[in-house]
Design an enzyme around this catalytic site. Sequence first.
Site, short mmCIF file in Angstrom:
data_model
loop_
_atom_site.label_atom_id
_atom_site.label_comp_id
_atom_site.label_asym_id
_atom_site.label_seq_id
_atom_site.Cartn_x
_atom_site.Cartn_y
_atom_site.Cartn_z
N GLU A 423 0.83 -1.21 0.00
CA GLU A 423 0.00 0.00 0.00
C GLU A 423 0.86 1.26 0.00
OE1 GLU A 423 -3.01 0.25 -0.60
OE2 GLU A 423 -4.19 -1.38 0.25
N GLU A 499 -3.70 -10.34 0.01
CA GLU A 499 -4.54 -10.33 1.21
C GLU A 499 -5.94 -10.73 0.78
OE1 GLU A 499 -4.35 -6.54 3.31
OE2 GLU A 499 -2.19 -6.41 2.90
C1 IPT Z 1 -5.01 -3.65 3.84
C2 IPT Z 1 -3.63 -3.45 4.36
O1 IPT Z 1 -2.69 -3.81 3.39
C3 IPT Z 1 -3.37 -4.24 5.60
O2 IPT Z 1 -2.17 -3.79 6.16
C4 IPT Z 1 -4.50 -4.11 6.56
O3 IPT Z 1 -4.61 -2.78 6.96
C5 IPT Z 1 -5.77 -4.53 5.89
O4 IPT Z 1 -6.01 -3.72 4.78
C6 IPT Z 1 -6.98 -4.36 6.78
O5 IPT Z 1 -6.89 -5.00 7.99
S1 IPT Z 1 -5.35 -2.24 2.85
C7 IPT Z 1 -7.05 -2.08 2.61
C8 IPT Z 1 -7.32 -0.74 2.00
C9 IPT Z 1 -7.59 -3.11 1.73
#
Ligand code: IPT
Length: 995
Positions: A423, A499
């Site tokens: 990010e 993720e």
């Molecule tokens: C995503 C982040 O990469 C991760 O660090 C964490 O914050 C997660 O979200 C949420 O728990 S970024 C998000 C805008 C998809």
Amino acid sequence: MTITHETVAVPDGVVAPRFRPPAGASSATTVSLDGDWRFRLFPHPDTGVDRAEPGEDWDRLAVPGHWQLAGAPHSWPYGVPEYNNKLFPFPIEPPHVPDDNPTGEYRTTLRLPADWPEGGRTLLRFEGVDSWFQVSLDGELLATSHGSRLPTEIDLTDRLRPGTDHLLAVRVTKWSAMSYAEDQDQWWLSGIFRSVSLEHRPAGALDDVRVHAAYDHATGTGTLRVDAASVVGAGLDAVAAQVTVPELGLAAASGEEIRAAVEPWSAERPRLYDVVVTTDTETVTLSVGFRTVSIEDGVFLVNGRPVKLRGVNRHEFDPLRGRSVTPERMLEDVLLMKRHHINAVRTSHYPPHPHFLDLCDRHGLYVIDENDLETHGFEDERGWEGNPVNDPDWTEVLVDRVTRMVRRDGHHASIVLWSLGNEAGGGINVPAMADAVRALDPSRPIHYEGDWSSEHVDVYSRMYAESEHVDLIGQGIEPALERADADARRRGMPFLQCEYAHAMGNGPGGLSDYDALFDRYPRLMGGFIWEWIDHGLTRTDADGNLFSAYGGDFGERFHDGTFIADGLLLPDRTPSPGLLETAAVFAPVRIDAQPDGTLLVRNRYAFRDTSHAELRWTLHRGEEELASGLLDLVLEAGAEAVVRPPADLALPEPGDAPVWWTLRAVQQKADALEEAWLETGFVLGAGQLLLVEPAPLVAPSGRVTTGADGGYVAGPARFDRRGDLRSLAGREVHAFRVDGWRAPTDNDRRAGMWRGLSDAEVWRSTSMHLLAERKAGVAVSEAGALEIDARIAGPTTRAGFATRYTWQPVTDAPDAVELVVDIQPEGRWPESVARLGVLLALDEPRAVDAGVRWTGLGPDESYADSRAAALGGAWEHSVADWQTRYTHPQENGARRGVTSAVLSFADGSGLRIDSGEVTIGGRPQVGFELSLRPWSDEALDRAAHPHELVPDGRLWLHLDAAQHGVGSAACGPGVLPNAQLHVAPVRMRLRFTTL
Ligand code: IPT
């Protein structure tokens, strides 16, 4: 130029980064400087303290550690942890940070041991300091560094005299220009949080050992070339070294390629060989794995075979120590991952402590090693304006970071991808970093999700993509990029969800749906669940109770609350139901019931057959085993087979519990590669078939009697004249009615990334949380049943549930009563409802001590979209253990498919609940969903932390036809259509028997 904490410049006064062998792997002398250092905290980097000030009367602070956690869990002598997700807790004006910038002055006395070797160099090594620091020796400033999760080395050779005390002074600021590049979603925690050491580097030392260990799957040959170099000035000079692999009887010179037949390394079989690298002055013994990572035809391959990454995102976390994790914790993480069939880890969002990678090599986990870079707070309505990643002033700094990572970690077999960061948007520094990585290590693909068009990377990556979209990508028919060349390039790449399946609170739901896609399409290389562990820090409340704190619990003015608690492990590393679900979904031997009444057994290992597993089946009614046996089946890697119960298996007549045929793949023996984590009877996968449904309940034909007070009696149930249920099984009834609400989960509370209203908001809009009942009529039917008509609805709405409750005593069973609940929804309802069923609250002062035995799915909670781990059988819990203590309290604990449940109260009495027909929208299902709590849903909803929940003297039961799934809308898609609960007519037949 005066360097300050607001200077954007690469570290100054430090030596060129080198590789980091495992502790003890080198013959060179090192000495740890960990221990209690002298410490004082100042409000500003301009501490006014002389670098020569020895600080003799200062406090003592443990190194490694974070100063905010020095007194945890009871006191916070040096300021508190603060939690922010992406937004900067300070104005965005890089490189400036607030004046209010806690700064730690550290002092320790350095003395070279008497036997410190002569000659060579002596380096002072910091494994990690958060966030910016300056190092002075004997009053003289020597170096300035940053890169919180990266090592720094400073040459002290000409400054240290053996037998003499030297004063080491380190000034560490909490905020610095670098905070703009370290905006990860975690607690802001400062200080020297990883170890510090003195390292002797003999002349001609092995400062950089690059291991090129590949495996040719076609021939079974391993090739090894080791390049060795010494740090000279700011650069590296090759040195000649001897390389031997004793186990293979191989010897060569550095730079020479050697070949031999080897067993390859993979996460499944993490075979390592000792490789001994020697110069005249140093010997390093590395554990080397032979493996080749490649991408062919858009498919991610390890050793020539397609591999799916079934991974998790891991932050470093310990509930008392923050990111200052001990080797024991690291091992615990690795072994917990192995035991839950996780085969990959993304080191979100920074290089982990290097020992963690040693453990990944040893025990077998594929790793995405990620650069210490996140600039998320720049993403706002001005679209990444001023982002360091697109600023030439930052190029050197960001390239330095990624270089230090690759140099430090390049020798690990476990690392299969490099990640440029998380990010951090796009811009000129993305290709700069990618080029730097490729120049150092062309052997591993590069990942960076923020490179939206994948121009500079080797894999196509997204986070939280909806399964429909992943499906399109799997087929290679995703929407095109504007630029045809970039689009063509990206279409040739494997796809990764860096993720997905946000594991906040109760969830993730829908993991199976993603996993099925990974299996279906070769292009999909898997993904990494967000995230491994809740970052709940242990602290005491005003009454001295320990609890897990999240954002705001330290009085932070600006924070992101519960969003820090989104892991598969609770903060104390208790596996959450989400981790058990993960283990079942990721199972290497998947066993799934098919619509035609067979089980599909799939060997999902890439490299192993299933000869290490026994396929054991049992035929059982509840816990009563009726027959058992073994299936004679060994599946090659990637193979599958359809199996069914033996043709001659005698099935019993329907009884009071369903009869299941359960098949488990059970590992037989652990070999040397697995013995650290594998327990006897380790289950590699399980599945079952429901062969005999329970016998229907015999229709009741008893008659309700009327009491003297005008009320009614139906077996163990007593009603007042209005038809209100007053007592059941000798207990006062506090509440009894149809219910449609639940204490919202974190996922219910959020709208996800693509929707307007959250489920919880939708439910509130129809006042589902305020349902109340109006009786419309009470009558005794001709058949002798008590029929109560009621309408259940909330304020402000015309929608409601027209309900008939029919109670009828059971002939010849004076202790039993049967209830039929008919629910007819009226009016306009929103798209989903939390639950459909009845709520029953019984007065029970010792509800927590009550026990429950049930026949149904278990032993742990399951929901419509998180149910792979639950198996039909007979299970037992106490009401206390039934509760899942999510870091942020919310709906939990549902057990599905319950055909009977026996409650045993502390006074020795009991209540049995049996299920007859249950239908939703006319569709029949087996059993009901049971929830039990010693507090109400309202109390559960109100509580901010589990320890605030106090038993209220009642046992609250939900007997539901169904509940809505859980989804992962806290960050990602909501509940998929296959697990949504829509309002529909419901009919439930239940029998209550006093014991
Ligand atoms: C995503 C982040 O990469 C991760 O660090 C964490 O914050 C997660 O979200 C949420 O728990 S970024 C998000 C805008 C998809």
